[in-house]
Scaffold this motif. Structure first.
Motif, PDB file in Angstrom:
ATOM      1  N   PRO A  61       0.815  -1.238   0.000  1.00 39.54           N
ATOM      2  CA  PRO A  61       0.000   0.000   0.000  1.00 39.54           C
ATOM      3  C   PRO A  61       0.836   1.270   0.000  1.00 39.54           C
ATOM      4  O   PRO A  61       0.314   2.351  -0.228  1.00 39.54           O
ATOM      5  CB  PRO A  61      -0.817  -0.128   1.297  1.00 39.54           C
ATOM      6  N   TYR A  62       2.167   1.143   0.266  1.00 40.14           N
ATOM      7  CA  TYR A  62       3.018   2.323   0.336  1.00 40.14           C
ATOM      8  C   TYR A  62       3.681   2.646  -1.004  1.00 40.14           C
ATOM      9  O   TYR A  62       4.466   3.585  -1.086  1.00 40.14           O
ATOM     10  CB  TYR A  62       4.089   2.124   1.418  1.00 40.14           C
ATOM     11  N   ASN A  64       3.234   3.536  -5.167  1.00 37.94           N
ATOM     12  CA  ASN A  64       2.261   4.118  -6.084  1.00 37.94           C
ATOM     13  C   ASN A  64       2.883   4.279  -7.462  1.00 37.94           C
ATOM     14  O   ASN A  64       3.855   5.038  -7.604  1.00 37.94           O
ATOM     15  CB  ASN A  64       1.774   5.468  -5.550  1.00 37.94           C
ATOM     16  N   PRO A  65       2.401   3.541  -8.472  1.00 39.02           N
ATOM     17  CA  PRO A  65       1.324   2.539  -8.333  1.00 39.02           C
ATOM     18  C   PRO A  65       1.893   1.237  -7.777  1.00 39.02           C
ATOM     19  O   PRO A  65       3.013   0.889  -8.059  1.00 39.02           O
ATOM     20  CB  PRO A  65       0.843   2.349  -9.783  1.00 39.02           C
ATOM     21  N   ASN A  66       1.066   0.542  -7.007  1.00 36.10           N
ATOM     22  CA  ASN A  66       1.559  -0.697  -6.424  1.00 36.10           C
ATOM     23  C   ASN A  66       1.248  -1.916  -7.280  1.00 36.10           C
ATOM     24  O   ASN A  66       1.743  -3.012  -6.994  1.00 36.10           O
ATOM     25  CB  ASN A  66       1.010  -0.879  -5.002  1.00 36.10           C
TER      26      ASN A  66
END
Length: 495
Positions: A61-62, A64-66
């Motif tokens: 989740p950290y 971007n984009p994951n």
């Protein structure tokens, strides 16, 4: 009795050696794991992360984009170095008695938060960027942490966070359960204590005692061999994790050692050549004096009919000159004697020893040499290696002064200190170092002496001061010439 006493002491000390061997194996094992993980991270960073096709792996989740979608609507999860390290840590930590973790003081992912012990080590690495790793044994746990430094490939992600090459980003900790290994050592130690008691009681039966000792020694070696096999088995399990990377690490280490050996050998040869030149110069005048004295003896003996007193006086003069020659070679031999362990030494005294070696060469070239030191200044390190550094710098200054035919040539050494460091500044009045090369003079094989130099003296000098004595060696130009500054911490920093 003395024989049995020595045998008893030997058995007792062998336990300490076995414990040290065990700890060395654990440390090497942890270092190998750390190096493998770092190599995996470098590979990942080289390609700016990788994408993995998976519908099960939860994206980070950290990032971007994951994740992205392929043309076939397949989920491609983006895995950067930190995410990959986290995945490897989760897999490796499933092994019994083993834990692998990535952590940092500047967290992005809260799952990587350091515990109290890891926080202390991360603070230590940030304050001591030259320290690469730390290990400890506590509560039957072998704990190791290696510092993660920012390298060029890391800046793709971390430059925007304010990091630069060489900064500490975090660390990787490796933990082993070593209770079984140390329990075996305790059992071995118990057996050794019983053996020592038996040796004291059976002192009269020396031959029988010796046989028993040899038997116990072989038994201990077998147990240690089994202990080492157990450790090697665990290391092999990790080696199977990535044999290719491990082989690459070994090849690079071998190449680096070969380069270091070459540099050391070339440095020794250069120092030896300088030393021989100084000896030859130092001996030239006494030898000439002895030759003249002996010639005087010959003709006087013929002219005066063997005057005994005259001959004795002249022979005494000859012996004094020869004694000077003998003392000179002793001075050179002591100067170049290596120090194997660090010790406290007087900075001013070592500089004066160096000057004694170069005294005749400097005086014959009319070079004024002065030492400025107000009080006794003691440092902790290798006095012989420090003297070699001072010798290299002063010799280079002497060569430049002669080459440039400097008017009223001089070399000054200033020894001083402040609250944290001790300084040795060496200056000359030869006009300084050209700006286009001043930043290159500490590089290996860089020389301005063409066929007369190897380009290795200043490189080795900087290695000695920075790696062997935890200090700094820098250079700059002042109003009249070059100024080399050696700074050494007053005492070694501890954790």
């Amino acid at each position: 009795m003395s024989l049995f006493f020595l045998i008893g002491i030997t058995i007792k000390n062998s336990y300490q050696l076995q414990e040290k061997s065990l700890i060395d194996n654990l440390r090497n094992k942890a270092q190998t794991i750390f190096n493998l993980i770092v190599d995996v991270r470098h590979w990942n960073a080289q390609y700016n992360g990788v994408y993995v096709k998976s519908e099960d792996l939860k994206p980070n989740p950290y990032l971007n984009p994951n994740f992205i979608k392929s043309k076939n609507d397949e989920t491609m999860v983006w895995i950067n170095p930190a995410f990959m390290t986290r995945q490897i840590s989760d897999i490796a930590s499933q092994r019994d008695g083993f834990k692998l973790k990535i952590t940092s003081n500047k967290l992005i992912n809260k799952n990587n938060a350091p515990d109290e012990y890891e926080k202390i080590l991360l603070d230590y690495f940030e304050k001591n960027p030259n320290k690469q790793s730390y290990w400890d044994i506590k509560d039957n746990k072998f704990k190791f942490m290696g510092a993660l430094k920012i390298e060029k490939d890391c800046l793709k992600c971390h430059a925007k966070q304010g990091y630069k090459v060489g900064d500490i980003r975090g660390g990787i900790s490796v933990t082993f359960d070593v209770s079984n290994e140390f329990e075996q050592l305790k059992e071995i130690n118990k057996e050794k204590k019983l053996t020592i008691i038996f040796l004291i009681i059976a002192a009269i039966g020396g031959v029988i005692t010796l046989i028993i000792h040899e038997t116990m020694k072989r038994r201990d070696e077998q147990k240690i061999s089994k202990l080492n096999e157990s450790l090697e088995t665990k290391v092999n399990e990790l080696d199977d994790f990535n044999k290719t990377l491990h082989k690459k690490v070994q090849e690079e280490v071998k190449k680096q050692r070969e380069k270091e050996n070459l540099l050391i050998q070339q440095s020794k040869m250069a120092a030896l050549g300088e030393m021989i030149g100084n000896i030859a110069h130092q001996w030239r005048q006494p030898i000439s004096a002895v030759s003249a004295i002996m010639m005087n003896i010959k003709w006087t003996a013929i002219a005066e009919g063997m005057n005994k007193k005259f001959i004795d006086d002249r022979m005494k003069e000859a012996n004094e000159q020869l004694g000077y020659m003998s003392q000179t070679i002793d001075d050179f031999r002591n100067f170049f004697k290596p120090n194997k362990e660090k010790e406290l030494f007087d900075l001013d005294l070592e500089v004066r020893k160096t000057y004694k070696i170069l005294k005749d060469t400097l005086q014959n070239n009319n070079i004024n040499f002065q030492i400025f030191s107000n009080k006794e200044i003691i440092v902790f390190g290798y006095p012989s290696e420090f003297s070699q550094v001072v010798l290299n710098i002063i010799s280079n200054a002497k060569d430049v002064l002669i080459e440039r035919n400097t008017d009223k040539p001089k070399i000054e050494v200033h020894i001083l200190k402040d609250e944290e460091n001790i300084y040795c500044k060496i200056t000359d009045n030869a006009g300084g170092i050209e700006e286009e090369i001043i930043n290159k003079i500490f590089e290996p094989y860089f020389t301005t002496k063409e066929s007369r130099g190897t380009g290795i003296g200043l490189y080795i000098s900087k290695e000695i001061i920075q790696k062997h004595m935890n200090g700094l060696l820098i250079v700059k130009n002042n109003e009249v010439g070059a100024e080399f500054t050696i700074s050494i911490p007053k005492k070694e920093e501890e954790v």
